[in-house]
Structures are given as C-alpha cells and as structure tokens.
Write a protein that holds these residues in place. Structure first.
Motif, PDB file in Angstrom:
ATOM      1  N   VAL A   1       0.798  -1.051  -0.249  1.00 42.38           N
ATOM      2  CA  VAL A   1       0.021  -0.121   0.128  1.00 42.38           C
ATOM      3  C   VAL A   1       0.831   1.562  -0.235  1.00 42.38           C
ATOM      4  CG1 VAL A   1      -1.537   1.128   1.386  1.00 42.38           C
ATOM      5  CG2 VAL A   1      -2.197  -0.813   0.683  1.00 42.38           C
TER       6      VAL A   1
ATOM      7  N   SER B   1      -4.987   5.322  -4.773  1.00 52.91           N
ATOM      8  CA  SER B   1      -5.631   4.083  -4.565  1.00 52.91           C
ATOM      9  C   SER B   1      -7.333   4.646  -4.361  1.00 52.91           C
ATOM     10  CB  SER B   1      -5.670   3.115  -3.136  1.00 52.91           C
ATOM     11  OG  SER B   1      -4.981   3.772  -1.727  1.00 52.91           O
TER      12      SER B   1
ATOM     13  N   ARG C   1      -6.253  -0.264  -7.180  1.00 44.89           N
ATOM     14  CA  ARG C   1      -4.879   0.218  -6.742  1.00 44.89           C
ATOM     15  C   ARG C   1      -4.017   0.782  -7.654  1.00 44.89           C
ATOM     16  NH1 ARG C   1      -0.236  -1.487  -4.400  1.00 44.89           N
ATOM     17  NH2 ARG C   1      -0.598  -3.805  -4.456  1.00 44.89           N
TER      18      ARG C   1
END
Length: 98
Positions: A8, A14, A30
C-alpha cells in the motif's frame, strides 16, 4: 500484514468504497507505477454481495482519472484481468493484447 503495508505504501494511487451501515470497504482498486510512463491497475475487487451495482466502474473510473490528472500525457496503463472483469475493463478502453 507487513507485506500489505509495504504494498500500500508503494502504490501510486488507491480508491476504496465503503458501505456505511457495514463499516467496511466493499470495493477497492490500486495503481502502481513509476509516476511517469508506466502504470498498472491492480487489486480491483468488489465484495460479491455488492457486485453489479457500479462500484467497480466507479473505482476504475477514479483510478483512470488520477492518471489523467497527475501523470504526463501519453502514460501507458496496463492490467491483468480474470474473465469476470473483462467486460468492465473493455468499457473503459482496455483490450486484450496477447
């Protein structure tokens, strides 16, 4: 958890959609990429109970808008798709290239 945190943090953009009455994400996607020329749409997912409601369309449209807003013109965007998602991606201009 460590692998997810690294993934992440390393993403370019995202999007997630939450269902307020469920207090959880029901859809997500994403972008990864170099910020200039190459981008890949990854991790597109909508919970089965929330599919066919336009959530995937909204997530993908927002991700592609991020590229249009922030990336240099002419950026290359790719993805790998399982058969169930191919109609969604085709509506947004993606085509099989193999």
């Amino acid at each position: 958890m460590e692998q997810a945190e690294l993934a992440v943090a390393g993403g370019w953009a995202s999007v997630h959609v939450t269902q307020e009455d469920e207090s959880r994400a029901v859809g997500m996607g994403r972008l990864i990429g170099d910020g200039g020329w190459m981008f890949q749409v990854v991790d597109m997912a909508v919970l089965p109970a929330h599919q066919r409601r336009g959530i995937g369309d909204a997530v993908l449209a927002r991700l592609l808008q991020e590229i249009a807003d922030r990336a240099p013109a002419g950026a290359y965007v790719s993805m790998m798709a399982d058969p169930p998602g191919r109609k969604l991606y085709a509506r947004h201009g993606f085509a099989d290239r193999y």
